[in-house]
Scaffold this motif. Structure first.
Motif, PDB file in Angstrom:
ATOM      1  N   SER A 101       0.794  -1.540   0.228  1.00 51.15           N
ATOM      2  CA  SER A 101      -0.537   0.275  -0.114  1.00 51.15           C
ATOM      3  C   SER A 101       0.934   1.561  -0.175  1.00 51.15           C
ATOM      4  N   ASP A 102       2.426   1.496   0.363  1.00 52.02           N
ATOM      5  CA  ASP A 102       3.060   2.254   0.643  1.00 52.02           C
ATOM      6  C   ASP A 102       3.628   2.669  -1.247  1.00 52.02           C
ATOM      7  N   GLY A 103       3.863   1.449  -1.669  1.00 50.82           N
ATOM      8  CA  GLY A 103       4.008   2.016  -2.730  1.00 50.82           C
ATOM      9  C   GLY A 103       5.443   0.976  -3.125  1.00 50.82           C
ATOM     10  N   THR A 104       5.841   0.082  -2.001  1.00 53.08           N
ATOM     11  CA  THR A 104       6.958  -0.575  -2.361  1.00 53.08           C
ATOM     12  C   THR A 104       7.056  -1.752  -2.845  1.00 53.08           C
ATOM     13  N   VAL A 105       7.818  -2.309  -3.666  1.00 56.84           N
ATOM     14  CA  VAL A 105       7.205  -4.381  -4.252  1.00 56.84           C
ATOM     15  C   VAL A 105       7.432  -5.101  -3.124  1.00 56.84           C
ATOM     16  N   LYS A 106       5.950  -5.406  -3.164  1.00 60.89           N
ATOM     17  CA  LYS A 106       5.998  -6.270  -1.877  1.00 60.89           C
ATOM     18  C   LYS A 106       6.346  -7.714  -2.903  1.00 60.89           C
ATOM     19  N   ALA A 107       6.419  -8.276  -3.677  1.00 59.53           N
ATOM     20  CA  ALA A 107       7.007  -9.310  -4.621  1.00 59.53           C
ATOM     21  C   ALA A 107       6.431  -9.597  -5.443  1.00 59.53           C
ATOM     22  N   VAL A 108       7.588 -10.276  -6.583  1.00 58.56           N
ATOM     23  CA  VAL A 108       8.083 -10.456  -8.293  1.00 58.56           C
ATOM     24  C   VAL A 108       7.492 -11.931  -8.596  1.00 58.56           C
ATOM     25  N   LYS A 109       6.645 -12.517  -8.834  1.00 55.38           N
ATOM     26  CA  LYS A 109       6.222 -13.616  -9.027  1.00 55.38           C
ATOM     27  C   LYS A 109       6.697 -13.808 -10.860  1.00 55.38           C
ATOM     28  N   PRO A 110       7.770 -14.984 -10.484  1.00 58.09           N
ATOM     29  CA  PRO A 110       7.818 -15.782 -11.417  1.00 58.09           C
ATOM     30  C   PRO A 110       6.225 -16.476 -12.136  1.00 58.09           C
ATOM     31  N   LEU A 111       6.262 -16.126 -13.787  1.00 59.97           N
ATOM     32  CA  LEU A 111       5.041 -17.814 -14.632  1.00 59.97           C
ATOM     33  C   LEU A 111       5.834 -18.313 -15.360  1.00 59.97           C
ATOM     34  N   TYR A 112       5.283 -19.277 -16.133  1.00 60.17           N
ATOM     35  CA  TYR A 112       5.888 -20.327 -16.823  1.00 60.17           C
ATOM     36  C   TYR A 112       6.737 -20.940 -16.416  1.00 60.17           C
ATOM     37  N   GLY A 113       6.869 -21.314 -15.636  1.00 61.87           N
ATOM     38  CA  GLY A 113       8.068 -22.500 -15.515  1.00 61.87           C
ATOM     39  C   GLY A 113       9.339 -20.943 -14.797  1.00 61.87           C
ATOM     40  N   ALA A 114       9.273 -19.999 -14.920  1.00 63.52           N
ATOM     41  CA  ALA A 114      10.658 -19.008 -15.066  1.00 63.52           C
ATOM     42  C   ALA A 114      11.629 -18.728 -13.986  1.00 63.52           C
ATOM     43  N   PRO A 115      12.164 -19.597 -14.073  1.00 64.54           N
ATOM     44  CA  PRO A 115      13.444 -19.651 -12.257  1.00 64.54           C
ATOM     45  C   PRO A 115      13.123 -17.994 -11.547  1.00 64.54           C
ATOM     46  N   GLU A 116      12.975 -18.140 -10.556  1.00 62.63           N
ATOM     47  CA  GLU A 116      12.758 -17.643  -9.159  1.00 62.63           C
ATOM     48  C   GLU A 116      14.174 -15.965  -9.378  1.00 62.63           C
ATOM     49  N   LYS A 117      15.529 -16.624  -9.627  1.00 59.85           N
ATOM     50  CA  LYS A 117      16.273 -15.705  -9.737  1.00 59.85           C
ATOM     51  C   LYS A 117      16.968 -15.924 -11.705  1.00 59.85           C
ATOM     52  N   VAL A 118      17.008 -15.179 -12.124  1.00 58.38           N
ATOM     53  CA  VAL A 118      17.711 -15.093 -12.957  1.00 58.38           C
ATOM     54  C   VAL A 118      19.281 -14.874 -13.441  1.00 58.38           C
ATOM     55  N   LYS A 119      19.847 -15.522 -13.719  1.00 61.23           N
ATOM     56  CA  LYS A 119      22.016 -15.425 -13.650  1.00 61.23           C
ATOM     57  C   LYS A 119      21.987 -14.606 -14.446  1.00 61.23           C
ATOM     58  N   LYS A 120      22.625 -14.043 -13.958  1.00 60.28           N
ATOM     59  CA  LYS A 120      23.875 -13.328 -14.946  1.00 60.28           C
ATOM     60  C   LYS A 120      24.935 -14.349 -15.949  1.00 60.28           C
TER      61      LYS A 120
END
Length: 616
Positions: free
Chosen positions: A213-232
């Motif tokens: 509610s304060d405008g900060t990011v709550k979560a970033v949800k991966p879809l379609y089986g995308a990885p939780e974290k994308v490695k460089k």
């Protein structure tokens, strides 16, 4: 090949050679014999884009594959854009003259946040829908890479694919997958489902952010089986990495008009403000043999009489003296000027000075970054005032009379005393010159002080810090000028409104895509150029989107806050960055990587070590 409709309008523009192509070493292929066409776009003018080493490397890499053709595209200047829109000429590539809307891939390198509206303007000029969701076909795939990719969220709605890390490692694999999908008749979504599994490939549409509610990011949800974290993606060995043996040689003067040889990637230093020093870890360097071989090939194929060595800290190459000796052997004989940027004051040895005397007598550039020792400890610069003055004295002993010093203002915990310290240090350099008994009689000194505004960046220990306000920065700039009593010191600094905008987009979230789109609709472009920057239009763009710049720049973010880029992994651990942030506020320093490993996590990427010399 210039199309007739383009040839007709070139008489109305100031620098037509920007748009003609046909330069020495440019690559032209038979388009009937290639499977994929790649438009490599630099979202600024030809002179700036043609100076960029990364573009030269990837241009050569893609064109080394017989069945792929990479062509160059630059942002047309205002006079050319006016003629293109007036005569319905879409954006075109230099090598073939063909319109880029018909290419398979359109890739942008993002070197600076203030180029974002240029990306939208170039897509619009090409006749391509700006938003990824509005582009349904497999081609063209719109992608991005470069340092700004480490937080691409403000531009996420516009790109189909984003390259994280070293593009040399992932580009060809990406193109091969696209070629397979094109031949199989697959659609865009099917291709993206496969592309998400390539290391270093981020598909923004496969991630869904939510907000508190304060405008900060709550979560970033991966879809379609995308990885939780994308490695460089990471090139592990620069000696075996693709490196071009020729560069395209422009017809007109460009910003850095010379051959450039990268000598190593990454940095041992750990300066807490420096994004490049963290996102390019682990440290990897080329051997002296490789550097000489590649540099000679570039000089031979281009005809340049100047060679510049490229790295974050040239004198930190582990075999720097041997490297310079071997380069000097053939550059001096061939009347080739050797340029060594990014020198450190704490390893400016007598041996290095002797070698520099053989190659140039231009000004020397050093970066103390802060004027007081306390402030240098905060940012982990790990140099002392004595080292700065001793290095300058050594230079004066050997005939140098011009010194440029880089500083920042607006750093965390900074006071007006720290600003006065910049002026004091510059004056001490002047006094060191005139008090030097070895100086050449009748000569004078010029000390140039370049003072940039500090912008907190992702993947640095200062990513949680607030950015200084425009009012504070202006007051500090004025105080610096008042604190310098001599005309021997010349001061330059950045304009504060552009720094504000850079800070917003450096650490912004996906909601800013609407702000960038709104600004583009209001005519914003070339925002890094003072004579084009329209701050009022940007303020209106924020208002229309219901957002404020201050939300992104002036909050001190708690460690527990979800950051917009937390789902991207550049190899440096969050715990390490938190620890470094705390040390900064305690004025504590961390030794550089060759003295003691600080445990940043990057060693895991490169097989258990990250020292450029290959030791554990």
């Amino acid at each position: 090949m210039i199309k007739k409709e383009v040839e007709k309008i070139l008489q109305y523009v100031q620098k037509p050679a920007r748009y003609t192509g046909g330069e020495l070493n440019s690559v032209v292929k038979d388009k009937a014999c290639v499977d994929l066409r790649y438009a490599f776009c630099f979202p600024d003018t030809y002179e700036i884009g043609m100076s960029h080493l990364g573009m030269k490397i990837l241009y050569g890499l893609v064109n080394s594959k017989e069945n792929y053709w990479c062509e160059r595209v630059f942002a047309p200047d205002l006079d050319m854009e006016e003629q293109m829109r007036k005569n319905n000429v879409p954006l075109f590539a230099l090598e073939s003259g063909d319109y880029i809307r018909d290419f398979d891939v359109i890739g942008f390198t993002l070197q600076y946040e203030l180029c974002y509206t240029n990306v939208l303007n170039m897509l619009d000029l090409a006749g391509i829908p700006l938003f990824s969701k509005d582009r349904k076909d497999l081609a063209p795939i719109i992608c991005a890479g470069g340092p700004c990719a480490c937080n691409i969220e403000p531009m996420a709605d516009f790109f189909d694919v984003v390259f994280l890390g070293d593009g040399e490692e992932s580009t060809v694999e990406f193109l091969e997958l696209l070629n397979e999908c094109k031949k199989a008749g697959l659609g865009k979504h099917e291709f993206l489902l496969k592309a998400k599994d390539i290391k270093g490939i981020y598909v923004p549409s496969f991630y869904e952010p939510s907000y508190n509610s304060d405008g900060t990011v709550k979560a970033v949800k991966p879809l379609y089986g995308a990885p939780e974290k994308v490695k460089k993606s990471v090139v592990k060995d620069l000696n075996t990495m693709y490196s071009p043996d020729k560069f395209v040689v422009p017809y007109i003067q460009i910003v850095h008009d010379r051959a450039v040889e990268e000598i190593f990637r990454g940095c041992i230093r750990g300066c807490r403000f420096c994004q490049a020093g963290f996102i390019y870890r682990p440290i990897r360097e080329k051997s002296v043999e490789t550097i000489n071989k590649q540099a000679k090939a570039l000089i031979d194929s281009t005809g340049y009489d100047e060679l510049s060595l490229c790295s974050l800290s040239t004198s930190d190459h582990s075999d720097v003296n041997n490297m310079l000796s071997s380069l000097i052997d053939w550059t001096v004989k061939g009347n080739i000027n050797l340029s060594l940027p990014s020198l450190r004051v704490d390893n400016f040895s007598d041996e290095l000075v002797e070698k520099l005397k053989l190659v140039r007598r231009s000004g020397l550039t050093f970066a103390p970054e802060a004027g007081t020792q306390r402030m240098r400890d905060v940012i982990n610069k790990n140099i002392t005032e004595d080292e700065v003055l001793n290095t300058c004295t050594k230079a004066f002993d050997n005939g140098w009379t011009n010194v440029k010093l880089y500083f920042m203002m607006g750093l965390p915990t900074e006071t007006m005393e720290d600003i006065e310290g910049i002026a004091d240090l510059a004056m001490k350099v002047v006094h060191a010159f005139y008090n030097n008994p070895n100086r050449q009689k009748g000569t004078g000194i010029q000390v140039s002080v370049s003072c940039s505004s500090f912008i907190p960046k992702p993947f640095t220990p200062f990513q949680w810090e607030p950015e200084d306000t425009m009012e504070n920065l202006k007051a500090k700039q004025e105080h610096l000028l008042k604190s310098i009593p001599s005309k021997k010191v010349k001061v330059s600094y950045h304009e504060t409104p552009t720094s504000l905008l850079e800070g917003v987009f450096a650490r912004g979230d996906r909601r800013l895509s609407s702000v960038i789109f709104n600004a583009f609709k209001r005519g914003c472009k070339f925002d890094s150029w003072d004579n084009h920057f329209n701050f009022e239009a940007w303020q209106e763009a924020f208002g229309e989107a219901g957002l404020t710049p201050e939300f992104y720049t002036q909050r001190k973010r708690p460690f527990e806050e979800v950051l917009p880029w937390d789902h991207l992994d550049y190899g440096v651990s969050r715990k390490f960055l938190e620890k470094e942030n705390l040390k900064a506020h305690n004025n504590e320093v961390t030794p550089h990587c060759r003295i003691k490993c600080a445990g940043c996590g990057a060693n895991i990427i490169n097989g258990g070590h990250c020292d450029a010399r290959g030791t554990a």
